[in-house]
Design an enzyme around this catalytic site. Sequence first.
Site, PDB file in Angstrom:
ATOM      1  N   TYR A   1      55.054  25.481   9.504  1.00 27.05           N
ATOM      2  CA  TYR A   1      56.158  24.508   9.464  1.00 27.05           C
ATOM      3  C   TYR A   1      56.671  24.126  10.863  1.00 27.05           C
ATOM      4  CZ  TYR A   1      59.573  28.513   8.694  1.00 27.05           C
ATOM      5  OH  TYR A   1      60.320  29.644   8.739  1.00 27.05           O
ATOM      6  N   GLU A   2      57.413  23.010  10.850  1.00 24.22           N
ATOM      7  CA  GLU A   2      57.869  22.339  12.083  1.00 24.22           C
ATOM      8  C   GLU A   2      56.687  22.048  13.011  1.00 24.22           C
ATOM      9  OE1 GLU A   2      61.718  23.306  13.574  1.00 24.22           O
ATOM     10  OE2 GLU A   2      62.342  24.083  11.627  1.00 24.22           O
ATOM     11  N   GLY A   3      55.580  21.700  12.351  1.00 24.78           N
ATOM     12  CA  GLY A   3      54.350  21.362  13.053  1.00 24.78           C
ATOM     13  C   GLY A   3      53.405  22.544  13.055  1.00 24.78           C
TER      14      GLY A   3
END
Length: 380
Positions: free
Chosen positions: A362-364
């Site tokens: 997550y968050e890239g």
Amino acid sequence: MDFNFSEEQLAVRDAARDFAKTELLAGVIERDEEQKFPLEQVKKMGELGFLGMMVDPKYGGGGMDTVSYVLAMEEISKIDASASVCMSVNNSLVCWGLEKYGTEAQKEKYLTPLAKGEIWGAFCLSEPEAGSDATSQRTTAEDKGDYYLLNGNKNWITNGNTASVYLVFAQTDKEKKHKGINCLILEKGQEGFIVGKKENKLGIRGSDTHSLGFTDVKVPKENRLGEDGEGFKIAMKTLDGGRIGIASQALGIASGALELAIQYSKERKAFGKPIHQHQGIAFKLSEMATNIEAARMLCLQAAFLKDQGKDYSKASAMAKLFASKIAMESTVEAVQIHGGYGFVKEYHVERLMRDAKITQIYEGTSEIQKIVISRELMND
Ligand code: CAA
């Protein structure tokens, strides 16, 4: 970079450590098993100021620096990454954007209760067909004059059900591609806004991850964050800081696993001596500790640059890339050191290993971090 922490920074770290041990540890295994959101614990985190740490005190925040945030995130994540992701999203992805881009009215109405920790928020960028490729937003925000008409779906939204305020990214002008994306502030319970299914996850099972649906939701123009078409830039800038939060979460998962592995290797005896006296275990612990220290330095460097007002895109992507890799490796090693005990729930390390994986997603994803880093290298 100053390697000495100030007294204030150390006090924040100690308060977070104390809170994690006294409030989060009890019940963490059950919450993971039952996928139960740590509601009472998050409310207490709000009361203690952990949900709006860096916001200006005039909007109800703690006015702390990002270094303090890294220290607190590490301590909370050692014990309960489901609680720390709620903390990270509210601090980095919701409060930060509202403070940076919000109008005074938006700050008063939304930022202040969020920073005081009375409520918390969600950041709604990901969609069924737009995860890494964030410019491909299918959710639409049609400009109807004095309001936007919002339609579409969001996926994997942290705090999806328990949030009160949602920052929702949507396409207003498809022709303009990413320059036609807006960020809208939504409130829970708005007509046409539905919280969808809860995800049954491998890790951070206590966190509240949902899909969201919007059908003809009327969002007043005054609830647009930033200028018309500025949404994608807001998302990218926000994620630069969010990645410091998730890197620190990964760091905490790794250092939590190391602490447990050290403790176990002192207690557990095999072949007539504590297992840490066997070189095979000692080498593992040494390597884990060295990698974790390097990850900590990258997290603190990114935080330091942000606090100095310098560019931190590359530093935060590097911190997240490395700390999440170390979280995965360290937790796998911690399970191995625990042997059979590592494979059962009571010893915590199997949960940390499952929780570690999301920090690479997550968050890239890690691949997105490499894209960010390589682009910055070419610009240097
Ligand atoms: N700061 C400011 N602007 C930025 C920026 C940054 N860090 N990164 C990109 N931009 C700008 C670019 O300058 C460009 O603007 P111009 O057109 O004016 O020049 C614009 O944004 C588009 O940039 P790119 O051409 O680089 O865009 P891209 O389509 O190639 O994508 C990407 C770049 C880095 C891959 C991006 O899409 C990305 O970060 N994707 C991952 C998204 C992500 O992290 N999603 C996670 C969801 S949130 C979550 O997980 C929260 C949770 O609940 C825990």
